[in-house]
Design a protein around this motif. Structure first.
Motif, PDB file in Angstrom:
ATOM      1  N   TYR A 216       0.805  -1.169  -0.040  1.00 35.88           N
ATOM      2  CA  TYR A 216       0.045  -0.023  -0.088  1.00 35.88           C
ATOM      3  C   TYR A 216       0.767   1.282   0.097  1.00 35.88           C
ATOM      4  N   LYS A 217       1.969   1.225   0.819  1.00 35.51           N
ATOM      5  CA  LYS A 217       2.842   2.394   0.930  1.00 35.51           C
ATOM      6  C   LYS A 217       3.498   2.757  -0.677  1.00 35.51           C
ATOM      7  N   GLU A 218       3.870   1.482  -1.154  1.00 34.99           N
ATOM      8  CA  GLU A 218       4.467   1.680  -2.487  1.00 34.99           C
ATOM      9  C   GLU A 218       3.617   2.193  -3.591  1.00 34.99           C
ATOM     10  N   ALA A 219       2.134   1.747  -3.481  1.00 39.43           N
ATOM     11  CA  ALA A 219       1.125   2.177  -4.380  1.00 39.43           C
ATOM     12  C   ALA A 219       0.977   3.582  -4.255  1.00 39.43           C
ATOM     13  N   LEU A 220       0.814   4.116  -2.762  1.00 40.58           N
ATOM     14  CA  LEU A 220       0.834   5.567  -2.595  1.00 40.58           C
ATOM     15  C   LEU A 220       1.892   6.443  -3.110  1.00 40.58           C
ATOM     16  N   THR A 221       3.184   5.845  -3.168  1.00 40.29           N
ATOM     17  CA  THR A 221       4.212   6.535  -3.525  1.00 40.29           C
ATOM     18  C   THR A 221       4.173   6.900  -5.104  1.00 40.29           C
ATOM     19  N   ILE A 222       3.692   5.695  -5.845  1.00 45.96           N
ATOM     20  CA  ILE A 222       3.532   5.632  -7.098  1.00 45.96           C
ATOM     21  C   ILE A 222       2.342   6.745  -7.643  1.00 45.96           C
ATOM     22  N   PHE A 223       1.378   6.848  -6.656  1.00 43.99           N
ATOM     23  CA  PHE A 223       0.194   7.493  -7.102  1.00 43.99           C
ATOM     24  C   PHE A 223       0.916   8.820  -6.973  1.00 43.99           C
ATOM     25  N   ALA A 224       1.459   9.325  -6.094  1.00 49.11           N
ATOM     26  CA  ALA A 224       1.965  10.603  -5.568  1.00 49.11           C
ATOM     27  C   ALA A 224       2.891  11.117  -6.975  1.00 49.11           C
ATOM     28  N   PHE A 225       3.619  10.481  -7.718  1.00 51.26           N
ATOM     29  CA  PHE A 225       4.111  10.881  -8.703  1.00 51.26           C
ATOM     30  C   PHE A 225       3.365  11.263  -9.828  1.00 51.26           C
TER      31      PHE A 225
ATOM     32  N   LEU B 141       8.639  16.484  -3.100  1.00 51.11           N
ATOM     33  CA  LEU B 141       9.026  15.145  -2.767  1.00 51.11           C
ATOM     34  C   LEU B 141       7.891  14.142  -3.108  1.00 51.11           C
ATOM     35  N   PRO B 142       7.886  13.013  -3.229  1.00 57.18           N
ATOM     36  CA  PRO B 142       7.104  11.935  -3.533  1.00 57.18           C
ATOM     37  C   PRO B 142       5.758  11.888  -2.796  1.00 57.18           C
TER      38      PRO B 142
END
Length: 266
Positions: free
Chosen positions: A94-103, A115-116
């Motif tokens: 979930y944290k990885e997906a949120l970071t991808i969403f941030a970009f 920042l991401p």
């Protein structure tokens, strides 16, 4: 279909890097014999070792199989691989997906230097949709087309759930039920510090409109237990997350569209 040739691809990558089988084995903390077996196609790396090899050579796992990255929909497959490198539905995934969403969200606003994921929430609104992001773990993209589905049917659905949530005690009861699977009356009373009559009144109202289900527990000692109806469970989770996002962001997030800009069909 693409040809799979893990043994050749590992051997080619090793030679390109100019290292021996022994050096690769040392880097991966395995035996030189294991590397030799890979390159002679006697055996293949296990699923836990493949990502380590890919990371060492700075390629994708896909490259180890095919000798090239995906030739089509490349970015989507790479994103899939990035999130899927963690256990299914894990906190890390979930944290990885949120970071991808941030970009992606920053790309919408061309905020490439940010920042991401931020502590302070970000809210982008334009003629084509809405994007919300919070470092607390909330991310959403809603296209303009989605608003066209907000119509009389949406009103009917909202009319059932929103009046019941206008009462403070009812909201607290819903949150208590969502926080604990098969919560009993006594557990809820203790958790909320409600008297018996107040709790019973809230439960009866929520049961009457179909938001809460009352059932006999598998454990006789618990008696009756309560859960949110599956029709409303995800709805309430997203609703409360969105309210928390907005409460948290009141000091810095504003909508840049004017009134009447959404294609709501009522």
């Amino acid at each position: 279909m693409k040809e799979i040739n893990v043994s050749k691809n590992i051997a080619d990558l090793r030679k390109q890097k100019g290292i021996t089988q022994e050096q690769l084995a040392l880097a991966l903390n395995i035996s030189p014999q294991a590397v030799s077996k890979w390159e002679t196609n006697t055996s293949l790396p296990d699923t836990q070792t493949l990502p380590l090899i890919a990371e060492y050579f700075e390629v994708s796992v896909d490259y180890l199989f095919y000798g090239q990255d995906y030739a089509y929909s490349d970015i989507y497959h790479k994103i899939w691989d990035k999130a899927a490198q963690h256990g299914q539905m894990t906190a890390e995934a979930y944290k990885e997906a949120l970071t991808i969403f941030a970009f992606a969200q920053h790309g919408l606003g061309r905020w490439a230097l940010r920042l991401p994921v931020h502590k302070e929430p970000l809210h982008l609104t334009g003629e084509n949709g809405v994007s919300l992001l919070s470092g607390k773990g909330y991310g959403a993209i809603i296209t303009r087309d989605f608003f066209e589905n907000i119509n009389q049917d949406t009103v009917t659905f909202a009319q059932k759930i929103l009046p019941a949530l206008s009462e403070r005690n009812n909201i607290l009861v819903c949150l208590a039920i969502m926080s604990m699977s098969d919560i009993s009356f006594e557990e809820m009373k203790e958790k909320l510090s409600f008297d018996e009559n107040s709790l019973r009144a809230s439960l009866d109202e929520l049961i009457a409109v179909g938001i809460v289900i009352e059932k006999k527990s598998k454990h006789k000692s618990l008696g009756l237990t309560y859960e949110i109806h599956e029709m409303y469970h995800t709805c309430l989770c997203i609703l409360f997350a969105t309210l928390e996002m907005q409460r948290y962001s009141l000091n810095g997030v504003s909508c840049c569209m004017g009134y009447g800009d959404y294609p709501i069909k009522i």
